[in-house]
Write an enzyme that holds these catalytic residues in place. Structure first.
Site, PDB file in Angstrom:
ATOM      1  N   CYS A 119       0.860  -1.176   0.000  1.00  0.00           N
ATOM      2  CA  CYS A 119       0.000   0.000   0.000  1.00  0.00           C
ATOM      3  C   CYS A 119       0.895   1.224   0.000  1.00  0.00           C
ATOM      4  O   CYS A 119       2.114   1.119   0.108  1.00  0.00           O
ATOM      5  CB  CYS A 119      -0.910   0.016   1.223  1.00  0.00           C
ATOM      6  SG  CYS A 119      -2.013  -1.419   1.352  1.00  0.00           S
ATOM      7  N   GLY A 179      -1.461   1.338  -4.905  1.00  0.00           N
ATOM      8  CA  GLY A 179      -2.748   0.782  -4.528  1.00  0.00           C
ATOM      9  C   GLY A 179      -3.880   1.524  -5.190  1.00  0.00           C
ATOM     10  O   GLY A 179      -3.929   2.756  -5.159  1.00  0.00           O
ATOM     11  N   GLY A 212       1.939  -3.366   4.672  1.00  0.00           N
ATOM     12  CA  GLY A 212       2.604  -4.621   5.016  1.00  0.00           C
ATOM     13  C   GLY A 212       1.603  -5.700   5.343  1.00  0.00           C
ATOM     14  O   GLY A 212       0.393  -5.551   5.135  1.00  0.00           O
ATOM     15  N   TYR A 227       9.657  -3.910  -9.062  1.00  0.00           N
ATOM     16  CA  TYR A 227       8.370  -3.563  -9.678  1.00  0.00           C
ATOM     17  C   TYR A 227       7.576  -2.493  -8.943  1.00  0.00           C
ATOM     18  O   TYR A 227       7.032  -1.576  -9.551  1.00  0.00           O
ATOM     19  CB  TYR A 227       7.513  -4.830  -9.782  1.00  0.00           C
ATOM     20  CG  TYR A 227       6.084  -4.579 -10.219  1.00  0.00           C
ATOM     21  CD1 TYR A 227       5.777  -4.378 -11.563  1.00  0.00           C
ATOM     22  CD2 TYR A 227       5.042  -4.535  -9.298  1.00  0.00           C
ATOM     23  CE1 TYR A 227       4.467  -4.151 -11.976  1.00  0.00           C
ATOM     24  CE2 TYR A 227       3.733  -4.303  -9.703  1.00  0.00           C
ATOM     25  CZ  TYR A 227       3.446  -4.113 -11.043  1.00  0.00           C
ATOM     26  OH  TYR A 227       2.158  -3.878 -11.440  1.00  0.00           O
ATOM     27  N   SER A 237       7.485  -0.309 -16.002  1.00  0.00           N
ATOM     28  CA  SER A 237       8.523  -0.558 -15.002  1.00  0.00           C
ATOM     29  C   SER A 237       9.730  -1.319 -15.538  1.00  0.00           C
ATOM     30  O   SER A 237      10.786  -1.324 -14.907  1.00  0.00           O
ATOM     31  CB  SER A 237       7.938  -1.308 -13.791  1.00  0.00           C
ATOM     32  OG  SER A 237       7.141  -2.387 -14.208  1.00  0.00           O
ATOM     33  N   ASP A 274      10.581  -8.017 -19.372  1.00  0.00           N
ATOM     34  CA  ASP A 274       9.601  -7.613 -18.356  1.00  0.00           C
ATOM     35  C   ASP A 274      10.313  -7.525 -17.015  1.00  0.00           C
ATOM     36  O   ASP A 274      11.390  -8.108 -16.829  1.00  0.00           O
ATOM     37  CB  ASP A 274       8.447  -8.602 -18.281  1.00  0.00           C
ATOM     38  CG  ASP A 274       7.156  -7.948 -17.770  1.00  0.00           C
ATOM     39  OD1 ASP A 274       7.223  -6.796 -17.294  1.00  0.00           O
ATOM     40  OD2 ASP A 274       6.098  -8.594 -17.847  1.00  0.00           O
ATOM     41  N   ASP A 275       9.719  -6.789 -16.074  1.00  0.00           N
ATOM     42  CA  ASP A 275      10.371  -6.637 -14.767  1.00  0.00           C
ATOM     43  C   ASP A 275      10.319  -7.930 -13.967  1.00  0.00           C
ATOM     44  O   ASP A 275      11.250  -8.270 -13.239  1.00  0.00           O
ATOM     45  CB  ASP A 275       9.720  -5.501 -13.966  1.00  0.00           C
ATOM     46  CG  ASP A 275       8.215  -5.634 -13.901  1.00  0.00           C
ATOM     47  OD1 ASP A 275       7.724  -6.508 -13.172  1.00  0.00           O
ATOM     48  OD2 ASP A 275       7.523  -4.854 -14.581  1.00  0.00           O
TER      49      ASP A 275
END
Length: 485
Positions: free
Chosen positions: A2, A28, A103, A260, A306, A368-369
């Protein structure tokens, strides 16, 4: 994962918190909330959806006060469909506390029993954030001997929270009439950055946020990261107190933040996210060289956004042309953090479109990441072939995700991970790629920590080693049975 922010200012904070949440929206998109403190009085608004659609003018006008905090939610624990589980959470004693949390707690079963049978506290949701708030409130209540509340009592309460709570948590709380509290778990798994801004003759304004870009955009100076196990308490008039509250703190930040989750223009734990991704590209290029002939690769392409830094470095180091063949619709959210596999799959083609002129007759090396569930990756390979690609090599700047992540990223079950119980060629076959190449775990670690004081990373989803030491096979099985989101 978040995004959280807390501000103590000498002017109204509602717009400051709102602007900060816009910058944290990538962390988020499920729901959001803002709370402010006007002296001893709290004001709070929270709703489902993104920041721009959640708050109206009337909401902002009601968020009065010079102390505030905010949250953008990506569901990793609890019920994704339940609007009541949007943060912040509030408890009325002692004093009144409002808290936001980034978390995952990993001992929620034990905490639920203790909160009910020992602390006699009622938790009204399945959210581990509400549990964390009630543990903090209970420990703070035990420290109060009179009417006054001082920093020593607050820091002792946080020390006891560290003793009771397991998992990852970066948290910000407002205590009614007293100030803003921020603290981080003893491993510093999730990020939290402290900033300061001079407010003329009246003193300093303070901010704590998940990423440094929030501080810089609002004109705050980055002071430092909140240390693992540390708590910081800021009074309404801007007086800052801090203390190390954990017995044996050790910095082990989450590797996935750099791969990411975080924005590339952030610096966390002294590590530039952008520079880390460039180094991931350099290391990936070396691995690609070892595992496939380069003569039949025409272009290197990123999956926006990313993976761009890594893809640019791969192309430069391999001496292959860099091209952008996928166009991104920026009005669709990040598919990885959408709740539900069907929603993720539907959103891939809404988010990305392959431009035929860049693919027709070419051998494409896609960077890609990371690859988690494989939903997006498989769709991308199909799109490349449909656009006329001759061969498709798929590469990942991160190692295979083979294990559940329990510290704040929504990949809790082994069955949904494409790399679980599969060898790399088998993963490539599932994706329908001609070649499949992943970053090595050691290369990822070295690329991220290079040039910093960080010596270790939380890499459990790649290695199966859980840094807190309390994640058992039985716990992972329980998570798989009970995960709601």
């Amino acid at each position: 994962m978040c995004g959280i922010v807390g501000i103590v200012s000498h002017e109204p904070v509602n717009q400051q918190v709102y602007d900060a949440l816009l910058l944290l929206q990538h962390r988020g998109q499920d729901s959001t909330g803002i709370a402010t403190a006007e002296g001893p009085t709290f004001h709070m608004t929270k709703a489902k959806g993104q920041v721009r659609e959640a708050f109206r003018t009337r909401d902002m006008r009601s968020l009065v006060g010079n102390v505030g905090l905010g949250h953008v939610r990506y569901v990793t624990k609890g019920d994704a469909a339940n609007e009541q589980e949007a943060q912040p959470f509030y408890v009325n004693a002692p004093y009144g506390i409002i808290l936001v949390h980034n978390g995952n707690l990993t001992n929620t079963r034990e905490l639920a029993k203790d909160l009910f049978h020992v602390d006699r506290r009622h938790v009204n949701s399945t959210s581990d954030t509400e549990m964390l708030l009630n543990v903090l409130a209970n420990e703070l209540q035990g420290q109060i001997s009179g009417m006054e509340l001082d920093p020593d009592q607050i820091f002792t309460a946080v020390s006891q929270v560290h003793e009771r709570v397991e998992g990852s948590y970066a948290a910000i709380a407002m205590i009614a009439g007293h100030g803003l509290l921020a603290f981080r778990d003893p491993y510093g798994i999730r990020p939290l950055v402290l900033g300061r801004r001079q407010a003329g003759m009246v003193g300093d304004d303070w901010i704590v946020a998940s990423e440094s870009l929030v501080l810089e955009a609002a004109g705050y100076e980055v002071v430092r990261d909140i240390a693992p196990g540390e708590a910081v308490f800021i009074t309404p008039d801007g007086e800052l107190h801090s203390r190390q509250c954990a017995r044996s703190p050790r910095l082990v930040p989450c590797s996935f933040e750099y791969v990411y989750l975080a924005r590339p223009d952030s610096i966390m734990n002294g590590i530039s996210v952008y520079d880390a991704r460039l180094r991931l590209g350099n290391r990936l290029a070396d691995t690609i060289t070892r595992h496939m002939p380069l003569g039949d690769v025409d272009v290197v392409m990123p999956i926006p956004d990313s993976s761009r830094p890594a893809a640019m470095q791969v192309a430069q180091k391999l001496g292959i042309e860099y091209r952008e063949g996928f166009y991104k619709n920026r009005y669709v959210g990040r598919t990885f953090i959408m709740p539900g596999q069907s929603q993720r799959k539907k959103s891939v083609r809404q988010k990305l479109n392959a431009m035929g002129s860049e693919f027709k007759g070419k051998n494409i090396l896609i960077v890609d990441d990371s690859i988690v569930r494989g939903t997006t990756s498989k769709e991308i390979v199909e799109m490349a072939r449909a656009a006329g690609a001759n061969k498709v090599t798929f590469t990942s700047a991160a190692p295979p995700v083979r294990h559940p992540h329990v510290y704040g990223i929504n990949m809790p079950t082994r069955a949904e991970l494409i790399a679980h119980d599969r060898k790399i060629p088998e993963i490539g076959a599932v994706l329908n790629a001609d070649h499949m190449i992943f970053q090595e775990v050691s290369d990822m670690r070295d690329a991220i920590v290079e040039g910093s004081d960080v010596t270790d990373l939380e890499m459990s989803c790649f290695t199966g080693d859980y840094v807190t030491g309390t994640v058992t096979p039985e716990y992972l099985e329980w998570i798989e049975r009970t995960q709601l989101s």
